[in-house]
Design an enzyme around this catalytic site. Sequence first.
Site, PDB file in Angstrom:
ATOM      1  N   ASN A  13       0.815  -1.220   0.000  1.00  0.00           N
ATOM      2  CA  ASN A  13       0.000   0.000   0.000  1.00  0.00           C
ATOM      3  C   ASN A  13       0.847   1.268   0.000  1.00  0.00           C
ATOM      4  OD1 ASN A  13      -2.795  -0.771  -0.260  1.00  0.00           O
ATOM      5  ND2 ASN A  13      -2.501  -1.869   1.666  1.00  0.00           N
ATOM      6  N   THR A  89       2.914  -7.092   2.671  1.00  0.00           N
ATOM      7  CA  THR A  89       1.661  -6.435   3.054  1.00  0.00           C
ATOM      8  C   THR A  89       1.030  -7.152   4.232  1.00  0.00           C
ATOM      9  OG1 THR A  89      -0.417  -5.535   2.175  1.00  0.00           O
ATOM     10  CG2 THR A  89       0.140  -7.780   1.498  1.00  0.00           C
ATOM     11  N   THR A  90       0.285  -6.400   5.035  1.00  0.00           N
ATOM     12  CA  THR A  90      -0.457  -6.990   6.150  1.00  0.00           C
ATOM     13  C   THR A  90      -1.811  -7.486   5.639  1.00  0.00           C
ATOM     14  OG1 THR A  90       0.542  -5.412   7.671  1.00  0.00           O
ATOM     15  CG2 THR A  90      -1.402  -6.576   8.455  1.00  0.00           C
ATOM     16  N   PRO A  91      -2.115  -8.781   5.766  1.00  0.00           N
ATOM     17  CA  PRO A  91      -3.444  -9.271   5.362  1.00  0.00           C
ATOM     18  C   PRO A  91      -4.522  -8.570   6.183  1.00  0.00           C
ATOM     19  CG  PRO A  91      -1.956 -11.101   5.847  1.00  0.00           C
ATOM     20  CD  PRO A  91      -1.280  -9.847   6.309  1.00  0.00           C
ATOM     21  N   LYS A  92      -5.600  -8.159   5.488  1.00  0.00           N
ATOM     22  CA  LYS A  92      -6.670  -7.409   6.177  1.00  0.00           C
ATOM     23  C   LYS A  92      -8.032  -8.006   5.852  1.00  0.00           C
ATOM     24  CE  LYS A  92      -3.853  -3.265   5.433  1.00  0.00           C
ATOM     25  NZ  LYS A  92      -2.762  -4.019   4.773  1.00  0.00           N
ATOM     26  N   GLU A 195      14.512   2.175  13.309  1.00  0.00           N
ATOM     27  CA  GLU A 195      14.043   3.242  12.414  1.00  0.00           C
ATOM     28  C   GLU A 195      13.934   4.560  13.189  1.00  0.00           C
ATOM     29  OE1 GLU A 195      10.437   2.021  10.437  1.00  0.00           O
ATOM     30  OE2 GLU A 195      10.659   3.555   8.886  1.00  0.00           O
ATOM     31  N   ASP A 279      11.052   1.069  -0.180  1.00  0.00           N
ATOM     32  CA  ASP A 279      10.132   1.170   0.965  1.00  0.00           C
ATOM     33  C   ASP A 279       8.696   1.425   0.513  1.00  0.00           C
ATOM     34  OD1 ASP A 279       9.457   0.936   3.593  1.00  0.00           O
ATOM     35  OD2 ASP A 279      10.406   2.788   4.276  1.00  0.00           O
TER      36      ASP A 279
HETATM   37  C1  6MZ Z   1       7.339   1.104   9.209  1.00  0.00           C
HETATM   38  C2  6MZ Z   1       6.014   0.989   7.334  1.00  0.00           C
HETATM   39  C3  6MZ Z   1       6.774   1.998   6.724  1.00  0.00           C
HETATM   40  O1  6MZ Z   1       0.863  -3.470   4.662  1.00  0.00           O
HETATM   41  O2  6MZ Z   1      -1.010  -1.961   4.036  1.00  0.00           O
HETATM   42  N1  6MZ Z   1       5.048   0.627   6.486  1.00  0.00           N
HETATM   43  N2  6MZ Z   1       6.304   0.529   8.564  1.00  0.00           N
HETATM   44  N3  6MZ Z   1       8.094   2.070   8.690  1.00  0.00           N
HETATM   45  C4  6MZ Z   1       7.842   2.564   7.459  1.00  0.00           C
HETATM   46  N4  6MZ Z   1       8.643   3.584   7.024  1.00  0.00           N
HETATM   47  C5  6MZ Z   1       8.199   4.668   6.227  1.00  0.00           C
HETATM   48  N5  6MZ Z   1       6.276   2.198   5.502  1.00  0.00           N
HETATM   49  C6  6MZ Z   1       5.210   1.347   5.366  1.00  0.00           C
HETATM   50  O3  6MZ Z   1       1.372  -1.285   3.538  1.00  0.00           O
HETATM   51  C7  6MZ Z   1       1.345  -0.157   4.368  1.00  0.00           C
HETATM   52  C8  6MZ Z   1       1.942  -0.493   5.703  1.00  0.00           C
HETATM   53  O4  6MZ Z   1       3.354  -0.737   5.595  1.00  0.00           O
HETATM   54  C9  6MZ Z   1       4.005  -0.370   6.785  1.00  0.00           C
HETATM   55  C10 6MZ Z   1       2.944   0.239   7.702  1.00  0.00           C
HETATM   56  O5  6MZ Z   1       2.492  -0.749   8.604  1.00  0.00           O
HETATM   57  C11 6MZ Z   1       1.840   0.611   6.723  1.00  0.00           C
HETATM   58  O6  6MZ Z   1       0.569   0.657   7.328  1.00  0.00           O
HETATM   59  P1  6MZ Z   1       0.345  -2.506   3.653  1.00  0.00           P
HETATM   60  O7  6MZ Z   1       0.342  -3.074   2.258  1.00  0.00           O
END
Ligand code: 6MZ
Length: 339
Positions: A13, A89-92, A195, A279
């Site tokens: 996402n 990705t986090t499954p939703k 981070e 990222d």
């Molecule tokens: C930590 C991050 C991130 O899973 O919905 N995400 N987590 N640090 C970062 N640095 C910028 N960038 C993205 O993708 C979106 C999710 O990826 C993680 C966060 O949990 C974010 O909600 P999905 O596909």
Amino acid sequence: MPIPHVELHAHLNGCVRTSTLLELLPRGEEVAGDQNHIGRRPARTLSDCFLFFSRVHSCVKTFEHIRRIALEAIQDFAASGAVHVELRTTPKNLNDTCNKRAYVRAVLEGMQEGMQAASQRLWCRLVLSVNRADTLDEALDTVQIADEFRRSTRGFVVGVELSGNPLIAGAWERLKPAFDEARQRDLRVTLHCAEVDEQVTSGEAIDMVRWRPDRLGHCVRTDTAFEAQLLMSQIPVEICLSSNMTTEAAEKLPNGDVASDHIFRLLNDAQSPVCICTDDPSLFDVTGPSEMQLAQRSFSLDPKHDFARLLRNAAAAAFFAPDDDDDAAAMRAELERRL
Ligand code: 6MZ
């Protein structure tokens, strides 16, 4: 020849095209795109990033939405010269008919369609994300889903990772049993690490290194003890330079380059297995090759030898299931062909 790319750290996402997002926004809200942290790139702060994700999550509602986002993500990586793309990705549970397993199926359908349509040979794998805000039960559920899909996809779903808002304290300690379980089940594991400073001062970062995941993401905030442990570990690190500058984890110079005291410098000089990743390409308005060029400018890299080494590092650290050696070798051979 364009620079090839091996992507090991991209959140699905965070790849969503702005044009797609504007289409998915409820009618009327698109005009307020800027206030919704959607219309303007790149994001500027860590909290901007997480506002962006909550906006994306609020309008990505169906199987078809997520399939399309995965397809377009792969198309965009293919267009910028990718040889291999690992998405995460986090499954939703999106709605009554699209639960977490259907969500993963939607991602897989989109990724596979994108791979098949690519004009050059392209390998892809999927990693499922545990979010730092998850409960242990939710994290264990993600590990279970990853394991089921690893079997049914014969290794296309290849592992799990930990990400989410780095300011959520204590997440690693709480969720570690889920990653122990993942390891037990032979899933590959990568962890967002260091981070923000709090992850280092709390001892979380060093504990993650001692746990020995297959890879680590970021590792951008450090102290002497953590740096020493990291260097000694030789664990591959996924470096995301634009992301680090945006979240102010790394200094951005007036000319847009990264300050050269970034952890990349230390790891790269020590010939540690670092690689360059995007990222959230849409959020930060970057591609694999643009991040490589940023690294080249910031650290005076040699575009031939250093790029080749960084890409080989990434290819060597790419997750493949233990019985997937042929595919791993074919991907690495394709990378050599394009170098
Ligand atoms: C930590 C991050 C991130 O899973 O919905 N995400 N987590 N640090 C970062 N640095 C910028 N960038 C993205 O993708 C979106 C999710 O990826 C993680 C966060 O949990 C974010 O909600 P999905 O596909």
